[in-house]
Design a protein around this motif. Structure first.
Motif, PDB file in Angstrom:
ATOM      1  N   GLU A  36       0.804  -1.228   0.000  1.00  0.00           N
ATOM      2  CA  GLU A  36       0.000   0.000   0.000  1.00  0.00           C
ATOM      3  C   GLU A  36       0.838   1.280   0.000  1.00  0.00           C
ATOM      4  O   GLU A  36       0.296   2.381  -0.075  1.00  0.00           O
ATOM      5  CB  GLU A  36      -0.993   0.010   1.165  1.00  0.00           C
ATOM      6  N   ASP A  37       2.162   1.160   0.056  1.00  0.00           N
ATOM      7  CA  ASP A  37       3.042   2.326  -0.028  1.00  0.00           C
ATOM      8  C   ASP A  37       3.230   2.815  -1.470  1.00  0.00           C
ATOM      9  O   ASP A  37       3.775   3.901  -1.693  1.00  0.00           O
ATOM     10  CB  ASP A  37       4.432   2.013   0.555  1.00  0.00           C
ATOM     11  N   ALA A  38       2.811   2.027  -2.445  1.00  0.00           N
ATOM     12  CA  ALA A  38       3.084   2.349  -3.852  1.00  0.00           C
ATOM     13  C   ALA A  38       2.600   3.737  -4.277  1.00  0.00           C
ATOM     14  O   ALA A  38       3.370   4.474  -4.912  1.00  0.00           O
ATOM     15  CB  ALA A  38       2.502   1.265  -4.770  1.00  0.00           C
ATOM     16  N   PRO A  39       1.386   4.174  -3.959  1.00  0.00           N
ATOM     17  CA  PRO A  39       0.981   5.516  -4.388  1.00  0.00           C
ATOM     18  C   PRO A  39       1.866   6.624  -3.805  1.00  0.00           C
ATOM     19  O   PRO A  39       2.198   7.589  -4.498  1.00  0.00           O
ATOM     20  CB  PRO A  39      -0.463   5.638  -3.883  1.00  0.00           C
ATOM     21  N   ALA A  40       2.286   6.495  -2.555  1.00  0.00           N
ATOM     22  CA  ALA A  40       3.136   7.525  -1.936  1.00  0.00           C
ATOM     23  C   ALA A  40       4.528   7.540  -2.557  1.00  0.00           C
ATOM     24  O   ALA A  40       5.114   8.617  -2.748  1.00  0.00           O
ATOM     25  CB  ALA A  40       3.220   7.298  -0.427  1.00  0.00           C
ATOM     26  N   VAL A  41       5.066   6.364  -2.885  1.00  0.00           N
ATOM     27  CA  VAL A  41       6.381   6.316  -3.540  1.00  0.00           C
ATOM     28  C   VAL A  41       6.275   6.909  -4.939  1.00  0.00           C
ATOM     29  O   VAL A  41       7.135   7.697  -5.368  1.00  0.00           O
ATOM     30  CB  VAL A  41       6.940   4.881  -3.585  1.00  0.00           C
ATOM     31  N   HIS A  42       5.214   6.556  -5.657  1.00  0.00           N
ATOM     32  CA  HIS A  42       5.018   7.120  -6.994  1.00  0.00           C
ATOM     33  C   HIS A  42       4.957   8.647  -6.921  1.00  0.00           C
ATOM     34  O   HIS A  42       5.604   9.344  -7.709  1.00  0.00           O
ATOM     35  CB  HIS A  42       3.745   6.558  -7.633  1.00  0.00           C
ATOM     36  N   ALA A  43       4.208   9.173  -5.963  1.00  0.00           N
ATOM     37  CA  ALA A  43       4.110  10.629  -5.801  1.00  0.00           C
ATOM     38  C   ALA A  43       5.470  11.238  -5.495  1.00  0.00           C
ATOM     39  O   ALA A  43       5.830  12.286  -6.035  1.00  0.00           O
ATOM     40  CB  ALA A  43       3.102  10.971  -4.703  1.00  0.00           C
ATOM     41  N   ALA A  44       6.250  10.583  -4.652  1.00  0.00           N
ATOM     42  CA  ALA A  44       7.584  11.100  -4.302  1.00  0.00           C
ATOM     43  C   ALA A  44       8.477  11.197  -5.530  1.00  0.00           C
ATOM     44  O   ALA A  44       9.257  12.149  -5.671  1.00  0.00           O
ATOM     45  CB  ALA A  44       8.236  10.211  -3.243  1.00  0.00           C
ATOM     46  N   PHE A  45       8.357  10.248  -6.445  1.00  0.00           N
ATOM     47  CA  PHE A  45       9.210  10.233  -7.632  1.00  0.00           C
ATOM     48  C   PHE A  45       8.738  11.181  -8.730  1.00  0.00           C
ATOM     49  O   PHE A  45       9.378  11.282  -9.776  1.00  0.00           O
ATOM     50  CB  PHE A  45       9.362   8.799  -8.163  1.00  0.00           C
ATOM     51  N   GLN A  46       7.654  11.923  -8.497  1.00  0.00           N
ATOM     52  CA  GLN A  46       7.241  12.947  -9.444  1.00  0.00           C
ATOM     53  C   GLN A  46       7.949  14.270  -9.171  1.00  0.00           C
ATOM     54  O   GLN A  46       7.885  15.202  -9.968  1.00  0.00           O
ATOM     55  CB  GLN A  46       5.716  13.137  -9.405  1.00  0.00           C
ATOM     56  N   ASP A  47       8.639  14.367  -8.059  1.00  0.00           N
ATOM     57  CA  ASP A  47       9.369  15.564  -7.649  1.00  0.00           C
ATOM     58  C   ASP A  47      10.602  15.756  -8.537  1.00  0.00           C
ATOM     59  O   ASP A  47      11.416  14.831  -8.680  1.00  0.00           O
ATOM     60  CB  ASP A  47       9.783  15.389  -6.179  1.00  0.00           C
ATOM     61  N   PRO A  48      10.788  16.933  -9.140  1.00  0.00           N
ATOM     62  CA  PRO A  48      11.959  17.170  -9.982  1.00  0.00           C
ATOM     63  C   PRO A  48      13.297  16.957  -9.275  1.00  0.00           C
ATOM     64  O   PRO A  48      14.281  16.587  -9.912  1.00  0.00           O
ATOM     65  CB  PRO A  48      11.804  18.628 -10.418  1.00  0.00           C
ATOM     66  N   VAL A  49      13.356  17.159  -7.972  1.00  0.00           N
ATOM     67  CA  VAL A  49      14.610  16.937  -7.240  1.00  0.00           C
ATOM     68  C   VAL A  49      15.000  15.458  -7.293  1.00  0.00           C
ATOM     69  O   VAL A  49      16.181  15.123  -7.389  1.00  0.00           O
ATOM     70  CB  VAL A  49      14.497  17.430  -5.785  1.00  0.00           C
ATOM     71  N   MET A  50      14.016  14.576  -7.237  1.00  0.00           N
ATOM     72  CA  MET A  50      14.308  13.145  -7.354  1.00  0.00           C
ATOM     73  C   MET A  50      14.928  12.847  -8.719  1.00  0.00           C
ATOM     74  O   MET A  50      15.859  12.044  -8.828  1.00  0.00           O
ATOM     75  CB  MET A  50      13.041  12.320  -7.159  1.00  0.00           C
TER      76      MET A  50
END
Length: 193
Positions: A36-50
């Motif tokens: 269930e962490d998948a949506p939060a990880v996906h959101a984190a990887f949308q950040d340009p800094v990532m």
């Protein structure tokens, strides 16, 4: 041909146990990843800094679900160990901390981390890195942990310093990112530091 030294850590050192949950004592919890962490990880990887400091992109929640399944299974293979870093009170995902490139024979691993955009500046990466380092070095018996970051990533350099990883040098043109080859700072902690 026999080796003249014994392995620092025996095969099964990690896999014969359940991956632990590690509290920081100051509001964070390092816990195994959940589907269930998948949506939060996906959101984190949308950040340009990532995108600036990581070579991987997340195109979909389903793709990230595959990563999480891989991260969860890696414990048994003893090559990588990954934890979600969450807020104790809310369960909100704040980042990730990991041991990569695990070499049990030599008692070595590489520390890695990232934080979500909203968690930056809170000391999340440093706090999680300190706890994971103590667990790996003091509880498990690793001898050396290395930490690499792009020389231009000053925030990661501060995390390494705060977590007690001494700067050992620069690996020139060592990692390919989307914008080209990056020189990397090599930091390390050894048992007893």
């Amino acid at each position: 041909m026999p080796y003249l030294t014994r392995p620092v850590l025996a095969p099964g050192t990690l896999s014969r146990t359940v991956q632990p949950t590690l509290p920081t004592g100051d509001g964070l919890l390092l816990r195994p990843w959940r589907a269930e962490d998948a949506p939060a990880v996906h959101a984190a990887f949308q950040d340009p800094v990532m995108h600036q400091w990581h070579a991987r992109a997340a195109d979909s929640v389903e793709e990230v679900g595959g990563w999480i399944a891989e991260w969860r299974g890696a414990w048994a293979r003893e090559r990588t160990a990954q934890w979600a870093v969450v807020d104790v009170g809310t369960g909100l995902l704040l980042g990730r901390v990991a041991l990569r490139e695990i070499q049990l024979d030599d008692g070595q691993a590489e520390m890695a981390y990232w934080t979500t955009q909203q968690a930056r500046g809170w000391g999340v990466a440093a706090r999680a890195t300190v706890v994971l380092s103590h667990w790996a070095l003091d509880d498990v018996g690793f001898h050396r942990l290395e930490l690499l970051h792009a020389v231009r990533n000053e925030a990661s350099c501060r995390v390494a310093d705060k977590a007690g990883f001494l700067l050992e040098g620069t690996k020139r043109s060592a990692v390919l990112h989307p914008d080209g080859w990056h020189d990397m700072h090599l930091h390390a902690r050894v048992r007893g530091d």
